[in-house]
Design a protein around this motif. Structure first.
Motif, short mmCIF file in Angstrom:
data_model
loop_
_atom_site.label_atom_id
_atom_site.label_comp_id
_atom_site.label_asym_id
_atom_site.label_seq_id
_atom_site.Cartn_x
_atom_site.Cartn_y
_atom_site.Cartn_z
N ASN A 112 -24.20 38.26 43.50
CA ASN A 112 -22.76 38.05 43.61
C ASN A 112 -22.12 37.72 42.25
OD1 ASN A 112 -20.45 38.21 45.14
ND2 ASN A 112 -20.55 36.11 45.85
N TYR A 113 -22.71 38.19 41.17
CA TYR A 113 -22.15 38.03 39.83
C TYR A 113 -21.53 39.36 39.40
CZ TYR A 113 -24.27 33.49 38.67
OH TYR A 113 -24.60 32.16 38.62
N PHE A 114 -20.81 39.32 38.28
CA PHE A 114 -20.24 40.53 37.70
C PHE A 114 -21.00 40.87 36.43
CE2 PHE A 114 -16.79 38.95 40.28
CZ PHE A 114 -16.32 40.10 40.88
N MET A 115 -21.17 42.17 36.16
CA MET A 115 -21.90 42.62 34.99
C MET A 115 -21.06 43.65 34.25
SD MET A 115 -25.48 44.73 34.80
CE MET A 115 -26.56 43.42 35.29
N ALA A 116 -20.77 43.36 32.98
CA ALA A 116 -20.08 44.32 32.11
C ALA A 116 -21.12 45.00 31.25
CB ALA A 116 -19.05 43.60 31.24
N ILE A 117 -21.16 46.32 31.26
CA ILE A 117 -22.20 47.07 30.55
C ILE A 117 -21.55 47.92 29.46
CG2 ILE A 117 -23.99 48.82 30.77
CD1 ILE A 117 -24.39 47.92 33.62
N ASP A 118 -22.12 47.83 28.24
CA ASP A 118 -21.71 48.69 27.12
C ASP A 118 -22.66 49.87 27.09
OD1 ASP A 118 -20.74 49.78 24.78
OD2 ASP A 118 -21.96 48.47 23.52
N PRO A 119 -22.17 51.11 27.27
CA PRO A 119 -23.07 52.26 27.35
C PRO A 119 -23.71 52.64 26.01
CG PRO A 119 -20.81 53.00 27.44
CD PRO A 119 -20.78 51.50 27.46
N ASP A 120 -23.08 52.29 24.88
CA ASP A 120 -23.61 52.70 23.57
C ASP A 120 -24.82 51.86 23.17
OD1 ASP A 120 -21.63 54.65 23.39
OD2 ASP A 120 -20.22 53.24 22.47
N SER A 121 -24.71 50.54 23.26
CA SER A 121 -25.79 49.66 22.83
C SER A 121 -26.69 49.23 23.99
CB SER A 121 -25.22 48.43 22.14
OG SER A 121 -24.50 47.66 23.08
N GLU A 122 -26.31 49.55 25.21
CA GLU A 122 -27.00 49.15 26.43
C GLU A 122 -27.03 47.62 26.61
OE1 GLU A 122 -30.74 51.11 27.04
OE2 GLU A 122 -29.86 53.10 26.76
N ASP A 123 -26.08 46.92 25.98
CA ASP A 123 -25.92 45.47 26.20
C ASP A 123 -25.19 45.26 27.50
OD1 ASP A 123 -27.09 44.91 23.79
OD2 ASP A 123 -25.19 44.66 22.71
N VAL A 132 -14.31 36.57 32.81
CA VAL A 132 -15.18 36.01 31.78
C VAL A 132 -16.17 37.06 31.29
CG1 VAL A 132 -16.92 34.24 31.30
CG2 VAL A 132 -14.91 33.67 32.65
N ALA A 133 -16.73 37.84 32.22
CA ALA A 133 -17.64 38.92 31.83
C ALA A 133 -16.92 39.94 30.96
CB ALA A 133 -18.23 39.59 33.07
N THR A 134 -15.68 40.24 31.30
CA THR A 134 -14.87 41.18 30.51
C THR A 134 -14.60 40.61 29.12
OG1 THR A 134 -13.81 41.99 32.52
CG2 THR A 134 -12.69 42.44 30.45
N GLN A 135 -14.26 39.31 29.05
CA GLN A 135 -13.98 38.69 27.75
C GLN A 135 -15.23 38.64 26.88
OE1 GLN A 135 -12.27 34.93 28.76
NE2 GLN A 135 -10.31 35.83 29.37
N MET A 136 -16.39 38.40 27.50
CA MET A 136 -17.64 38.38 26.75
C MET A 136 -17.91 39.76 26.15
SD MET A 136 -19.84 35.99 29.38
CE MET A 136 -21.41 36.66 28.95
N ALA A 137 -17.66 40.81 26.90
CA ALA A 137 -17.86 42.17 26.39
C ALA A 137 -16.88 42.48 25.27
CB ALA A 137 -17.72 43.18 27.52
N ARG A 138 -15.65 42.05 25.40
CA ARG A 138 -14.64 42.31 24.37
C ARG A 138 -14.89 41.48 23.12
NH1 ARG A 138 -9.78 42.89 28.45
NH2 ARG A 138 -9.98 45.12 28.84
N LYS A 139 -15.48 40.31 23.28
CA LYS A 139 -15.75 39.44 22.13
C LYS A 139 -16.74 40.11 21.17
CE LYS A 139 -15.83 35.08 23.00
NZ LYS A 139 -16.28 33.75 23.48
N LYS A 140 -17.62 40.91 21.70
CA LYS A 140 -18.60 41.64 20.89
C LYS A 140 -18.00 42.94 20.34
CE LYS A 140 -22.33 39.11 21.61
NZ LYS A 140 -23.23 38.63 20.61
N ASN A 141 -16.68 43.07 20.36
CA ASN A 141 -15.96 44.26 19.89
C ASN A 141 -16.34 45.51 20.67
OD1 ASN A 141 -14.49 42.90 17.93
ND2 ASN A 141 -16.13 43.10 16.44
#
Length: 155
Positions: A112-123, A132-141
């Motif tokens: 029941n958590y949310f996961m934001a996935i970056d397809p380029d780095s697979e982070d 919060v998951a969205t902000q964490m992904a955006r914080k890493k540019n």
């Protein structure tokens, strides 16, 4: 003329009072004009039909209705819209592949958590709150990512 109701008036009430005040002023002006014209005609009796039709003046200027886009100079062509949709679908597909790889290990501890996935780095970034998951992904540019909701029950 000040009317105090013991509380602050709302916009509709203020407009209603303004309309009534204007109507009273117009009626009194029309009656006084009719009386003065009646007095000049050998003190004849005032006939109400002489006053004519009453019209309330509008206290608020007419609002212009704006139709269309806020920024009409920014228009996407159909080709650009189709290209953007295709890019988003490709990004989602790339993120889906990564999600399927990491899901078995993550779903047991982060149900029941949310996961934001970056397809380029697979982070991937996991949090209970989607924002919060969205902000964490955006914080890493990372501007290109996709959000998944870990809702499948662990086996």
């Amino acid at each position: 003329m000040v009317v105090n109701f013991g509380r602050k008036l709302k916009g509709r009430e203020e407009r209603a009072i303004a309309y009534l005040t204007m109507a009273i002023i117009e009626i009194s002006l029309l009656v006084s004009l009719s009386l003065s014209s009646a007095n000049t005609r050998d003190n004849q009796k005032l006939d109400i039909s002489e006053i004519g039709e009453l019209k309330m003046t509008d206290t608020k200027p007419t609002r212009t209705v704006r139709r269309g886009r806020i920024f009409p100079e920014i228009q996407w062509s159909e080709e650009k819209k189709a290209q953007w949709k295709a890019e988003m679908a490709a990004t989602r597909h790339r993120c889906q592949v990564i999600f399927e790889k990491v899901k078995p290990g993550v779903i047991k501890t982060h149900y029941n958590y949310f996961m934001a996935i970056d397809p380029d780095s697979e982070d991937y970034f996991i949090d209970k709150n989607e924002e919060v998951a969205t902000q964490m992904a955006r914080k890493k540019n990372r501007m290109l990512f996709h959000i998944f909701w870990l809702l499948m029950k662990p086996e």
